[in-house]
Design an enzyme around this catalytic site. Sequence first.
Site, PDB file in Angstrom:
ATOM      1  N   VAL A 115       0.910  -1.145   0.000  1.00  0.00           N
ATOM      2  CA  VAL A 115       0.000   0.000   0.000  1.00  0.00           C
ATOM      3  C   VAL A 115       0.948   1.193   0.000  1.00  0.00           C
ATOM      4  O   VAL A 115       1.491   1.568   1.034  1.00  0.00           O
ATOM      5  CB  VAL A 115      -0.939   0.004   1.226  1.00  0.00           C
ATOM      6  N   PRO A 116       1.218   1.770  -1.172  1.00  0.00           N
ATOM      7  CA  PRO A 116       2.399   2.623  -1.388  1.00  0.00           C
ATOM      8  C   PRO A 116       2.327   4.033  -0.798  1.00  0.00           C
ATOM      9  O   PRO A 116       2.318   5.029  -1.526  1.00  0.00           O
ATOM     10  CB  PRO A 116       2.510   2.653  -2.912  1.00  0.00           C
ATOM     11  N   CYS A 117       2.351   4.107   0.529  1.00  0.00           N
ATOM     12  CA  CYS A 117       2.348   5.417   1.182  1.00  0.00           C
ATOM     13  C   CYS A 117       3.652   6.167   0.926  1.00  0.00           C
ATOM     14  O   CYS A 117       3.699   7.388   1.097  1.00  0.00           O
ATOM     15  CB  CYS A 117       2.045   5.285   2.667  1.00  0.00           C
ATOM     16  N   HIS A 118       4.698   5.464   0.481  1.00  0.00           N
ATOM     17  CA  HIS A 118       5.951   6.152   0.151  1.00  0.00           C
ATOM     18  C   HIS A 118       5.792   7.077  -1.060  1.00  0.00           C
ATOM     19  O   HIS A 118       6.616   7.962  -1.269  1.00  0.00           O
ATOM     20  CB  HIS A 118       7.081   5.135  -0.097  1.00  0.00           C
TER      21      HIS A 118
END
Length: 160
Positions: A127-130
């Site tokens: 879940v690409p919060c970066h």
Amino acid sequence: MMVSYSVLMQYETTYQSPLGPLHLRCNGTHITELSFSTKNENLPKEHTVLDEACLQLNEYFQGNRKVFELPLLIEGTPFQKQVYDALLSIPYGQTTSYEAIACKIGNPKACRAVGMANNRNRIALLVPCHRVVGKNGSLVGYAGGLDKKEWLLAFERNNC
């Protein structure tokens, strides 16, 4: 990507990434956690869901995978789940702002709340919060550390 919201028995493993160890956990059907941690709760280590996650992480870190196709169990408040769904729509190699996420989920004044939801994301990288940055493009906040966020963003830009 299949998403579900129930809990079963837990399994865990550690994946050795270029960024250091990643702690993976699944419930037998879905990934429930990916963190930049070495915690170990002595849960069973072997499971096909974890094997598939490690395979896809290998492909990602080799620059051959742009989209993860893993079953995820995303936990959180209804607001957090809206944020996580929006994060899943950010394309590989691209970024968006906390403000843009807030607008996308129909709550333009919720920039700080979006940041707090990102901070509570239990499934980093998948879940690409970066891929979420400040409004001016600055790197702000990342549970794994800004050095890891910077590395991931550069890695994805270089492998588009």
